[in-house]
Design a protein around this motif. Structure first.
Motif, PDB file in Angstrom:
ATOM      1  N   UNK A 184      -7.271  -5.263   1.784  1.00 49.98           N
ATOM      2  CA  UNK A 184      -6.644  -5.638   2.891  1.00 49.98           C
ATOM      3  C   UNK A 184      -6.644  -4.603   3.841  1.00 49.98           C
ATOM      4  N   UNK A 185      -6.923  -4.891   5.046  1.00 49.48           N
ATOM      5  CA  UNK A 185      -7.597  -3.626   6.238  1.00 49.48           C
ATOM      6  C   UNK A 185      -6.819  -4.124   7.148  1.00 49.48           C
ATOM      7  N   UNK A 186      -7.166  -3.321   7.713  1.00 52.44           N
ATOM      8  CA  UNK A 186      -5.739  -3.430   9.576  1.00 52.44           C
ATOM      9  C   UNK A 186      -6.546  -4.887  10.482  1.00 52.44           C
ATOM     10  N   UNK A 187      -5.938  -5.798  10.241  1.00 48.78           N
ATOM     11  CA  UNK A 187      -6.450  -6.122  11.661  1.00 48.78           C
ATOM     12  C   UNK A 187      -7.018  -7.444  10.997  1.00 48.78           C
ATOM     13  N   UNK A 188      -6.947  -7.883   9.802  1.00 47.27           N
ATOM     14  CA  UNK A 188      -6.896  -9.230   8.723  1.00 47.27           C
ATOM     15  C   UNK A 188      -6.455  -9.658   8.501  1.00 47.27           C
ATOM     16  N   UNK A 189      -7.104 -11.770   8.114  1.00 42.71           N
ATOM     17  CA  UNK A 189      -6.248 -12.409   9.010  1.00 42.71           C
ATOM     18  C   UNK A 189      -6.797 -13.058   7.474  1.00 42.71           C
ATOM     19  N   UNK A 190      -5.260 -13.091   6.884  1.00 40.49           N
ATOM     20  CA  UNK A 190      -5.427 -13.879   5.279  1.00 40.49           C
ATOM     21  C   UNK A 190      -4.732 -15.095   5.604  1.00 40.49           C
ATOM     22  N   UNK A 191      -5.478 -16.402   4.632  1.00 34.23           N
ATOM     23  CA  UNK A 191      -4.848 -17.603   4.045  1.00 34.23           C
ATOM     24  C   UNK A 191      -4.110 -17.729   2.651  1.00 34.23           C
ATOM     25  N   UNK A 192      -3.322 -18.018   2.246  1.00 37.98           N
ATOM     26  CA  UNK A 192      -2.552 -18.214   1.366  1.00 37.98           C
ATOM     27  C   UNK A 192      -2.162 -19.456   1.242  1.00 37.98           C
ATOM     28  N   UNK A 193      -1.736 -20.047   0.082  1.00 36.36           N
ATOM     29  CA  UNK A 193      -1.205 -21.193  -0.484  1.00 36.36           C
ATOM     30  C   UNK A 193      -0.155 -21.767  -1.029  1.00 36.36           C
ATOM     31  N   UNK A 194       0.539 -22.250  -0.203  1.00 35.97           N
ATOM     32  CA  UNK A 194       2.095 -22.770  -1.446  1.00 35.97           C
ATOM     33  C   UNK A 194       2.607 -21.337  -1.975  1.00 35.97           C
ATOM     34  N   UNK A 195       3.629 -20.796  -2.205  1.00 33.50           N
ATOM     35  CA  UNK A 195       4.598 -19.931  -3.134  1.00 33.50           C
ATOM     36  C   UNK A 195       4.142 -19.377  -3.786  1.00 33.50           C
ATOM     37  N   UNK A 196       3.282 -18.207  -3.994  1.00 29.76           N
ATOM     38  CA  UNK A 196       2.840 -18.085  -5.265  1.00 29.76           C
ATOM     39  C   UNK A 196       4.306 -16.324  -5.066  1.00 29.76           C
ATOM     40  N   UNK A 230       4.613 -10.545  -3.603  1.00 30.75           N
ATOM     41  CA  UNK A 230       4.600  -9.358  -4.030  1.00 30.75           C
ATOM     42  C   UNK A 230       3.610  -8.167  -3.750  1.00 30.75           C
ATOM     43  N   UNK A 231       2.519  -9.025  -2.949  1.00 32.86           N
ATOM     44  CA  UNK A 231       1.027  -8.482  -2.503  1.00 32.86           C
ATOM     45  C   UNK A 231       1.930  -7.666  -1.255  1.00 32.86           C
ATOM     46  N   UNK A 232       2.249  -9.360   0.013  1.00 36.54           N
ATOM     47  CA  UNK A 232       1.616  -9.503   1.178  1.00 36.54           C
ATOM     48  C   UNK A 232       3.264  -7.664   1.763  1.00 36.54           C
ATOM     49  N   UNK A 233       4.335  -8.026   0.941  1.00 34.68           N
ATOM     50  CA  UNK A 233       5.559  -7.767   1.028  1.00 34.68           C
ATOM     51  C   UNK A 233       4.887  -5.989   0.559  1.00 34.68           C
ATOM     52  N   UNK A 234       4.232  -5.660  -0.908  1.00 33.43           N
ATOM     53  CA  UNK A 234       4.096  -4.093  -0.472  1.00 33.43           C
ATOM     54  C   UNK A 234       2.927  -3.949   0.693  1.00 33.43           C
ATOM     55  N   UNK A 235       1.985  -4.708   1.423  1.00 26.48           N
ATOM     56  CA  UNK A 235       1.359  -4.157   1.948  1.00 26.48           C
ATOM     57  C   UNK A 235       1.755  -4.450   3.364  1.00 26.48           C
ATOM     58  N   UNK A 236       2.857  -4.578   3.731  1.00 30.96           N
ATOM     59  CA  UNK A 236       3.341  -4.746   4.673  1.00 30.96           C
ATOM     60  C   UNK A 236       4.758  -3.337   4.681  1.00 30.96           C
ATOM     61  N   UNK A 237       4.978  -2.458   3.720  1.00 29.03           N
ATOM     62  CA  UNK A 237       5.847  -1.375   3.163  1.00 29.03           C
ATOM     63  C   UNK A 237       4.929  -0.767   3.632  1.00 29.03           C
ATOM     64  N   UNK A 238       3.110  -0.454   3.668  1.00 28.43           N
ATOM     65  CA  UNK A 238       2.474   0.294   4.077  1.00 28.43           C
ATOM     66  C   UNK A 238       2.362  -0.051   5.400  1.00 28.43           C
ATOM     67  N   UNK A 239       2.358  -0.178   5.940  1.00 27.50           N
ATOM     68  CA  UNK A 239       2.750  -0.084   7.584  1.00 27.50           C
ATOM     69  C   UNK A 239       1.094  -0.520   7.725  1.00 27.50           C
ATOM     70  N   UNK A 240       0.679  -2.023   6.772  1.00 25.68           N
ATOM     71  CA  UNK A 240      -1.005  -2.416   7.066  1.00 25.68           C
ATOM     72  C   UNK A 240      -0.577  -3.322   8.624  1.00 25.68           C
ATOM     73  N   UNK A 241      -1.538  -3.671   9.421  1.00 29.73           N
ATOM     74  CA  UNK A 241      -1.677  -4.992  10.378  1.00 29.73           C
ATOM     75  C   UNK A 241      -2.277  -5.882   9.720  1.00 29.73           C
ATOM     76  N   UNK A 242      -1.604  -7.454   9.778  1.00 29.83           N
ATOM     77  CA  UNK A 242      -2.251  -7.924   9.504  1.00 29.83           C
ATOM     78  C   UNK A 242      -1.315  -9.538   9.811  1.00 29.83           C
ATOM     79  N   UNK A 243      -2.293 -10.663   9.489  1.00 31.71           N
ATOM     80  CA  UNK A 243      -1.554 -11.784   9.829  1.00 31.71           C
ATOM     81  C   UNK A 243      -1.511 -12.650   8.566  1.00 31.71           C
ATOM     82  N   UNK A 244      -0.633 -13.988   8.537  1.00 30.57           N
ATOM     83  CA  UNK A 244      -0.963 -14.768   7.602  1.00 30.57           C
ATOM     84  C   UNK A 244      -1.033 -15.704   7.925  1.00 30.57           C
ATOM     85  N   UNK A 245      -1.722 -16.802   7.444  1.00 30.96           N
ATOM     86  CA  UNK A 245      -1.387 -18.260   7.861  1.00 30.96           C
ATOM     87  C   UNK A 245      -1.059 -18.680   6.773  1.00 30.96           C
ATOM     88  N   UNK A 246      -0.271 -19.533   6.910  1.00 34.30           N
ATOM     89  CA  UNK A 246       0.340 -20.467   5.731  1.00 34.30           C
ATOM     90  C   UNK A 246       0.282 -21.425   5.198  1.00 34.30           C
TER      91      UNK A 246
END
Lengths: 263, 657
Positions: free
Chosen positions: A80-92, A97-113
């Motif tokens: 997960x690099x800074x400025x990336x866009x991640x598409x996720x499907x449903x609630x896994x 957990x992954x996205x939470x950890x990334x947010x905690x590591x102060x990564x800048x990304x956005x999520x399409x859900x």
């Protein structure tokens, strides 16, 4: 010792029977049995020490499974690099957990859900992510191909990982994978290793049917059938990498692991 | 020193591609040749070439690992050269040396100069009176057709040590052994495979050549000679050969000058299962093989260029010859003889049947075997088995599964504890063979059927190609347990094996459709699953099966129909196959020319003598892994990418340890 194994088997069968459609449950039980009853535990003459050894292994299995999510989250951080866009499907939960950890590591990304209808699980995920101050955009499932061009990578979880290296996941994963593959976007699967199952579906209908009620919001006309399957199978050629607690694997390694595990 | 004996062979590089003439491969790892040397080799070798056209169209070369070229070159030197010296001299004299896949002259020329790698030509020249450049070129050219080639390549590790007798070879050998370790990984497994077939046939020649050429080495070699004893108990060094094995052998292998050593070396060579077919481009090797052969066969005259490296014989006269010999032949056990005849007559078809027949024959032969006095059971029995195997190859080239079975058998012989008495040893071997058949073939088939039947649901339309006994078992079993399905049988000339399957299924009451392969794209629209049998599956997932299988798999892939291959695990092989050309079998060309029920007597005369018309009857083809959805083996259902895993996990124990 044999008695204990038989008891364990009975317990495992009971668990599996509770929900025959859950692949991860079946796989988890099978793997647990293999792991716990493997080899040297049974060579001990003294029953108590053998039993305590089996118990120790069982606890270890539980620990690994609990920690699996954290390990996976850690492994995937580099992708997960800074400025990336991640598409996720449903609630896994793994993906969350992954996205939470990334947010905690102060990564800048956005999520399409995706919405994940009919369960609307995607909305739940969006809510959770918004709490973490992650920019989220909700899509209806049909809008995936439309948004695919701005996506950098796709994260999905898995109900089960099969021998061919493909995954069984919530309905909709397959079409997202096809769209991503055709636009050369990587599809990353996050799955714990206990989800590796000894199944080998050749097509969509080869799975155990898992049906769920679907509410269209309007009453369905009487003679119209409804496709109620809850999950689909994504073949390995559409997947890029599998993130598991065993490490970052390619789809063909799943069979390798299974063979080693069951040999 | 006998001037007729020559230097050792230089390892050849396997030539892949289209050739208009058999030319020496320019890219042989000659010490004095840089890898850009091809042009010279070509031009200089052309006078020696048989081919009508002097042109050499550059084939796709598989270059040797460059950083090991020196090593390879030095290694090449001590490679034993096949063929008698007189033979060689003749070759040298006429200059009509068929510098094809393997050039025996090269080996002679390959005497390694003690000092530098570059002086090979001089040595060879002196031996033969060849011009230096020519000999150098000749030696350099080792397309990997001949036995020696493979031997040469592998040789450095072991053979050179074993055989290096001549001084030059010795010098080389020293180089080799020194570099043996380093080059180990570089030496491609492919080369090892290739060397194997070379090795077994050329050991004698190599030995002699080396002996003659290098006196000085003898003394040194003699010192190592004592190690030879250990060597003979290492049958198949290379076949499953990963590099560590040859490496291991190299120090042990010491060339002794004694006859005995040469013989054992030869035996060692011949212990390697000749799974890679002998390349038939090279006239000298073919002649040599003919001299040794039991079956008298005449080579076909009109062969397709691309497949010159495969054997093809005139049909018709072998069977009567052999049948008449059956009572006089005492070197071949009668059971093995019978199996060979059956192969020749075409009575046995199908991999499993061939393998089982061969193993049963070996069982009988072992039962009747008595160790000659003063000989070691292991060595002698292995030599005998090698003889049988050579005979069977002459009748019909071995299939991969047969090769694996032979490897297994040799491994069992090798593993026999030394303190076992003869009857015990024989009984143990026979029971091992029986166990192999039971577990790896018969039981495996049952397990495969169990697994595969889970993939057959009601309402399916299953397509199969040709006749595979495992597929037949699956279909019959599924029918027995009550599944409702339809079968489409795709067949092809000239064997029309599908008719056999059709008859069997229809008598059991299955719904069948029968068609020829030209209609496969038409019928594929209705099909839901394709079941295929296999002759062998290689490490990259490539399926090697009856010709036509690749077509069917490709069409199935285009229609998104899953292709399921059913194959016992003993047929897996560590080799990697990229195309259907390098390794194949040529069948009877007349079978193509003659269409039954058609009056073609007039045609055949014109067709036979026509140089512009060649018949090609290939028996096998290779299907890439991407067309295969799943492989059902006795270890379960696996994707094609997991073949190396199975080989690694399970076959090691069975075959190598």
């Amino acid at each position: 010792m044999m008695e204990l194994e038989i008891e364990l088997k009975k317990a495992s069968d009971t668990l599996k029977a509770w929900d025959t459609t859950s692949i991860s449950l079946t796989a988890g039980c099978d793997l647990f049995m293999r792991y716990v009853t493997r080899t040297s535990a049974l060579e001990f003459e003294d029953f108590n020490s053998a039993k305590s050894r089996v118990l120790g292994r069982a606890e270890k299995f539980g620990e690994i499974s609990n920690k699996a999510r954290k390990i996976i989250a850690m492994l995937i951080q580099d992708f997960i690099f800074d400025g990336c866009t991640i598409l996720v499907h449903g609630f896994s939960r793994v993906v969350f957990e992954i996205l939470k950890t990334a947010a905690q590591n102060k990564k800048l990304f956005r999520v399409l859900c995706t919405e994940g209808s009919p369960d609307k699980t995607g909305v739940l995920l969006a809510k959770e992510l918004a709490k973490l101050d992650v920019p989220v955009k909700l899509l209806i499932d049909s809008a995936v191909a439309y948004c695919m061009e701005e996506v950098d990578m796709v994260f999905v979880g898995a109900d089960g990982v099969v021998e061919s290296g493909g995954v069984i996941n919530m309905m909709g994963t397959y079409q997202i994978a096809i769209a991503a593959h055709s636009m050369n976007k990587p599809v990353y699967v996050a799955a714990e290793s206990y989800k590796f199952a000894r199944l080998y579906p050749l097509d969509q209908k080869d799975l155990e049917p898992a049906l769920r009620p679907i509410d269209f919001g309007v009453p369905v006309p009487p003679k119209v059938e409804v496709e109620r399957s809850a999950r689909d199978y994504t073949p390995p050629q559409f997947l890029t990498l599998l993130f598991t607690d065993l490490g970052v694997l390619t789809p063909s390694v799943v069979s390798d692991e299974l063979i080693q595990l069951y040999s | 020193m006998d001037p007729r004996r020559g230097p050792l062979a230089v390892p050849k590089v396997r030539r892949v591609g289209f050739f208009t003439s058999i030319e020496p491969s320019p890219e042989t790892p000659r010490p004095n040749r840089s890898l850009s040397g091809p042009a010279e080799a070509i031009t200089s070798s052309s006078p020696l070439s048989d081919s009508p056209s002097g042109q050499f169209i550059s084939p796709v070369q598989i270059p040797p690992s460059r950083h090991h070229s020196d090593n390879l070159a030095s290694r090449a030197a001590p490679v034993p050269v096949p063929g008698p010296s007189a033979f060689r001299r003749q070759l040298a004299n006429d200059r009509t040396l068929h510098v094809g896949s393997y050039n025996p002259v090269d080996s002679l020329l390959g005497t390694s100069p003690p000092s530098s790698n570059g002086e090979v030509s001089e040595d060879s020249g002196s031996l033969f009176g060849f011009q230096r450049s020519d000999s150098a070129k000749l030696s350099a050219s080792f397309p990997n057709g001949g036995f020696n080639m493979t031997v040469a390549v592998r040789a450095p590790r072991e053979s050179e040590a074993k055989v290096a007798i001549a001084s030059t070879s010795d010098g080389r050998k020293k180089n080799v052994e020194a570099s043996g370790e380093s080059e180990s990984v570089a030496t491609k497994p492919r080369k090892e495979k290739e060397t194997k077939s070379l090795k077994e046939k050329t050991s004698k020649a190599e030995r002699r050549a080396i002996q003659e050429a290098q006196r000085a080495a003898k003394a040194a070699a003699k010192g190592e000679g004592s190690k030879r004893a250990g060597e003979s108990s290492r049958p198949k060094p290379s076949k499953p050969a990963k590099q560590p094995q040859p490496k291991k052998e190299a120090p042990q292998v010491t060339s002794s000058l004694s006859e005995k050593r040469a013989v054992s070396v030869e035996k060692e060579r011949r212990m390697d299962v000749p799974q890679t077919q002998m390349q038939y481009d090279d006239k000298s090797r073919v002649d040599k093989a003919k001299r040794r052969s039991v079956v008298e066969q005449t080579e076909s005259k009109n062969k397709v260029e691309l497949f010159l490296h495969l054997p093809q014989y005139e049909r018709g006269n072998q069977l009567p010859n052999l049948s008449s010999n059956i009572f006089t032949l005492d070197t071949i056990h009668h059971a093995v003889y019978k199996v060979g005849l059956q192969h020749l007559a075409g009575d046995i078809a199908g991999d499993n049947a061939r393998c089982i027949a061969m193993l049963h024959a070996f069982q009988e032969a072992i039962n009747d075997y008595t160790t000659p006095p003063m000989k070691d059971l292991t060595m002698d029995l292995t030599a005998k088995i090698n003889g049988y195997v050579s005979f069977l190859i002459e009748c019909r080239p071995l299939s991969m599964s047969m090769g694996n079975a032979i490897r297994f058998l040799k491994n069992q012989i090798r593993k026999l504890p030394v303190d076992l008495s003869e009857p015990e040893a024989k009984a143990s071997l026979c029971s091992e063979i029986g166990r192999f058949i039971d577990e790896k073939i018969l039981l495996a088939d049952k397990v495969i059927v169990q697994h595969a039947v889970t993939k057959i649901r009601d309402g399916e339309v299953l397509l199969t190609y040709g006749f595979s006994c495992v597929v037949e078992m699956i279909l019959l079993y599924a029918h027995e347990i009550g599944r409702k399905f339809r079968v489409v049988i795709v067949d092809s000339r000239p064997n029309l094996e599908g008719q056999k399957l059709l008859r069997r299924l229809v008598t059991r009451g299955l719904d069948c459709t029968y068609t020829h392969i030209n209609a496969v794209s038409y019928i594929m629209g209705e099909v839901t699953r394709v079941f295929l049998g296999a002759s062998s599956i290689f490490s990259n997932g490539t399926l090697y099966s009856q010709v036509g299988t690749a077509c069917v798999a490709m069409v199935a892939n285009a229609f998104s129909v899953p292709v399921i291959v059913c194959c016992e695990a003993y047929k897996f092989h560590e080799r990697v196959l990229l195309d259907s050309i390098c390794s194949n079998e040529l069948g009877d060309p007349d079978a193509i020319a003659n269409v039954p029920l058609r009056n073609n007597k007039k045609h055949s005369k014109t067709m036979d003598n026509n140089k512009n018309l060649q018949f090609l009857n290939l028996m096998y083809d290779s299907t890439p892994a991407e067309y295969i959805s799943m492989i059902v083996t006795d270890y379960g259902m696996i994707p094609p990418t997991s073949i190396p895993v199975i080989v690694r996990e399970y076959r090691r124990e069975d075959l190598l340890l």
